[in-house]
Scaffold this active site. Structure first.
Site, PDB file in Angstrom:
ATOM      1  N   GLN A   1      -9.394  -3.598  -2.847  1.00  0.00           N
ATOM      2  CA  GLN A   1      -8.884  -2.909  -4.034  1.00  0.00           C
ATOM      3  C   GLN A   1      -8.814  -3.899  -5.201  1.00  0.00           C
ATOM      4  O   GLN A   1      -8.090  -4.888  -5.152  1.00  0.00           O
ATOM      5  CB  GLN A   1      -7.510  -2.306  -3.787  1.00  0.00           C
ATOM      6  CG  GLN A   1      -7.085  -1.381  -4.934  1.00  0.00           C
ATOM      7  CD  GLN A   1      -5.700  -0.813  -4.753  1.00  0.00           C
ATOM      8  OE1 GLN A   1      -4.717  -1.537  -4.846  1.00  0.00           O
ATOM      9  NE2 GLN A   1      -5.617   0.496  -4.503  1.00  0.00           N
TER      10      GLN A   1
ATOM     11  N   TYR B   1      -0.775   0.805 -13.760  1.00  0.00           N
ATOM     12  CA  TYR B   1      -1.453  -0.457 -14.025  1.00  0.00           C
ATOM     13  C   TYR B   1      -2.523  -0.256 -15.105  1.00  0.00           C
ATOM     14  O   TYR B   1      -2.624   0.813 -15.700  1.00  0.00           O
ATOM     15  CB  TYR B   1      -1.998  -1.038 -12.719  1.00  0.00           C
ATOM     16  CG  TYR B   1      -0.890  -1.348 -11.738  1.00  0.00           C
ATOM     17  CD1 TYR B   1       0.097  -2.281 -12.070  1.00  0.00           C
ATOM     18  CD2 TYR B   1      -0.783  -0.687 -10.518  1.00  0.00           C
ATOM     19  CE1 TYR B   1       1.150  -2.561 -11.195  1.00  0.00           C
ATOM     20  CE2 TYR B   1       0.259  -0.952  -9.642  1.00  0.00           C
ATOM     21  CZ  TYR B   1       1.220  -1.889  -9.980  1.00  0.00           C
ATOM     22  OH  TYR B   1       2.263  -2.149  -9.127  1.00  0.00           O
TER      23      TYR B   1
ATOM     24  N   ARG C   1      -8.819   4.722  -7.266  1.00  0.00           N
ATOM     25  CA  ARG C   1      -7.514   5.318  -6.990  1.00  0.00           C
ATOM     26  C   ARG C   1      -6.916   5.855  -8.286  1.00  0.00           C
ATOM     27  O   ARG C   1      -6.915   5.164  -9.309  1.00  0.00           O
ATOM     28  CB  ARG C   1      -6.571   4.286  -6.360  1.00  0.00           C
ATOM     29  CG  ARG C   1      -5.373   4.938  -5.669  1.00  0.00           C
ATOM     30  CD  ARG C   1      -4.522   3.940  -4.914  1.00  0.00           C
ATOM     31  NE  ARG C   1      -3.937   4.554  -3.726  1.00  0.00           N
ATOM     32  CZ  ARG C   1      -2.727   4.272  -3.252  1.00  0.00           C
ATOM     33  NH1 ARG C   1      -1.962   3.376  -3.861  1.00  0.00           N
ATOM     34  NH2 ARG C   1      -2.272   4.874  -2.187  1.00  0.00           N
TER      35      ARG C   1
ATOM     36  N   GLY D   1       0.536   4.527   4.633  1.00  0.00           N
ATOM     37  CA  GLY D   1       0.988   3.210   4.224  1.00  0.00           C
ATOM     38  C   GLY D   1       2.032   2.658   5.167  1.00  0.00           C
ATOM     39  O   GLY D   1       1.726   1.949   6.119  1.00  0.00           O
ATOM     40  N   ARG D   2       3.294   2.998   4.923  1.00  0.00           N
ATOM     41  CA  ARG D   2       4.388   2.438   5.715  1.00  0.00           C
ATOM     42  C   ARG D   2       4.198   2.610   7.228  1.00  0.00           C
ATOM     43  O   ARG D   2       4.556   1.707   7.990  1.00  0.00           O
ATOM     44  CB  ARG D   2       5.714   3.037   5.259  1.00  0.00           C
ATOM     45  CG  ARG D   2       6.117   2.616   3.839  1.00  0.00           C
ATOM     46  CD  ARG D   2       7.426   3.274   3.424  1.00  0.00           C
ATOM     47  NE  ARG D   2       7.834   2.895   2.073  1.00  0.00           N
ATOM     48  CZ  ARG D   2       7.462   3.536   0.967  1.00  0.00           C
ATOM     49  NH1 ARG D   2       6.676   4.600   1.057  1.00  0.00           N
ATOM     50  NH2 ARG D   2       7.875   3.125  -0.225  1.00  0.00           N
TER      51      ARG D   2
END
Length: 364
Positions: free
Chosen positions: A101, A186, A233, A322-323
């Protein structure tokens, strides 16, 4: 569970994925210093999770200017390229597939990362947010982001070149592809939104102008990695970090059309994952399918049942977790056998050593 769609194979560009479970990108801040260099500990971490259909690496800055948090990896120095080569070799030996990424944080940064003390952004507007920065004692703390300086057109051209070089370096490092981080407040996302982009030149104002930076970054990256090995993304429904743009949905959909024309192989839809976050409406999911013909990955508090459901509805092709992958390196096997999931240690998410990183065991 009766539905087993998560375990079906799928092609993603030239990649043959054995299942539809993606390990989502997660910042863990474990690089070697100085130089933010990927290391053997990171190689072990990713290799442990190689049973994912696809791994998307943690966000990786394309330049020193693109950094916003301490100890996050880069892809702009030769040492970083070689460090990442150790990671990709380990993942491939374990039978996995991994994409890098590519990241520039823009205004989500701190003055300590910049010679003049100022991050860059489309406009000189504060994100009213904090980033994780290690002090002289090596301890990380959340600190306020300063007001950034507005980018010149020369700055913009330089950052596009940084993304291009980052993609070239990623392929030299042995990655199977790249993902452009265009989400979560971002830099790419900052250009997309009226709340963070007040420019009056070719990169601001109209939707066509606000998507220009994302499109030019995508074209530059795809030119190095190949469009069939490039994804982006996007996060249409986030509102924090002063990103609550009233025009973001038509903006994202128009960008999706442009990415489709460029031939990008997937869009990775980052959904808000906090408890009271807005749900993505189905009409947006259908509109995205109409605008974009490539694969769609969804991420954001998915569990096995919810993942099966969205695949069954045809609104996604892959589901990112993810987690659950933090404490369950063998997550696909656990889901396949309907085994309980281990819980992760929230105190060891950022920085540190193997504790809370590579010391989680696979199911017996």
């Amino acid at each position: 569970m009766t539905s087993r769609l998560l375990f079906n194979p799928l092609t993603l560009g030239p990649l043959a994925l054995p299942n539809r479970m993606v390990m989502a990108p997660m910042t863990r801040c474990r690089t070697s210093q100085p130089g933010d260099v990927p290391n053997a500990l990171m190689a072990a971490y990713y290799a442990q999770r190689a049973s994912a259909g696809l791994i998307v690496s943690e966000a990786t800055q394309v330049s020193r200017q693109g950094q916003g948090y301490s100890f996050t990896p880069g892809i702009y120095s030769e040492a970083q390229v070689q460090g990442w080569r150790g990671v990709t070799d380990a993942v491939h030996r374990a039978g996995g597939r991994i994409v890098l990424q590519l990241w520039h944080v823009g205004r989500m940064s701190h003055g300590s990362f910049h010679p003049d003390g100022l991050p860059v952004a489309p406009s000189a507007l504060s994100p009213d947010a904090q980033v994780w920065v290690a002090g002289a004692d090596g301890v990380g703390r959340m600190v306020d982001c300063p007001v950034p300086r507005a980018m010149t057109e020369a700055d913009i051209r330089g950052v596009i070149e940084d993304f291009r070089r980052g993609a070239a370096n990623a392929m030299r490092a042995g990655f199977d592809g790249v993902e452009i981080h265009g989400a979560n407040g971002y830099l790419v996302d900052q250009f997309l939104r009226t709340t963070s982009n007040h420019r009056t030149d070719a990169y601001g104002g109209s939707i066509g102008n606000r998507i220009r930076f994302a499109e030019e970054v995508a074209a530059a990256v795809a030119g190095e990695a190949g469009a069939d090995r490039t994804g982006m993304r996007l996060a249409p429904f986030i509102t924090q970090r002063n990103m609550n743009c009233p025009e973001i949905i038509p903006t994202i959909l128009q960008l999706a059309q442009r990415l489709d024309r460029l031939g990008l192989t997937y869009i990775h839809l980052s959904e808000a994952d906090w408890d009271d976050a807005p749900q993505i409406p189905e009409d947006f999911r259908h509109a995205l399918r109409r605008a974009y013909g490539g694969r769609v990955i969804v991420a954001g508090k998915y569990d096995q049942a919810r993942g099966e459901r969205i695949l069954g509805e045809g609104l996604a092709d892959l589901v990112a977790f993810g987690r659950p992958f933090i404490a369950n390196p063998d997550l696909p096997a656990r889901y396949a056998a309907n085994l309980p999931l281990a819980a992760f240690d929230s105190q060891s998410l950022f920085g540190g050593n193997e504790r809370g990183y590579t010391d989680y065991a696979a199911a017996a």
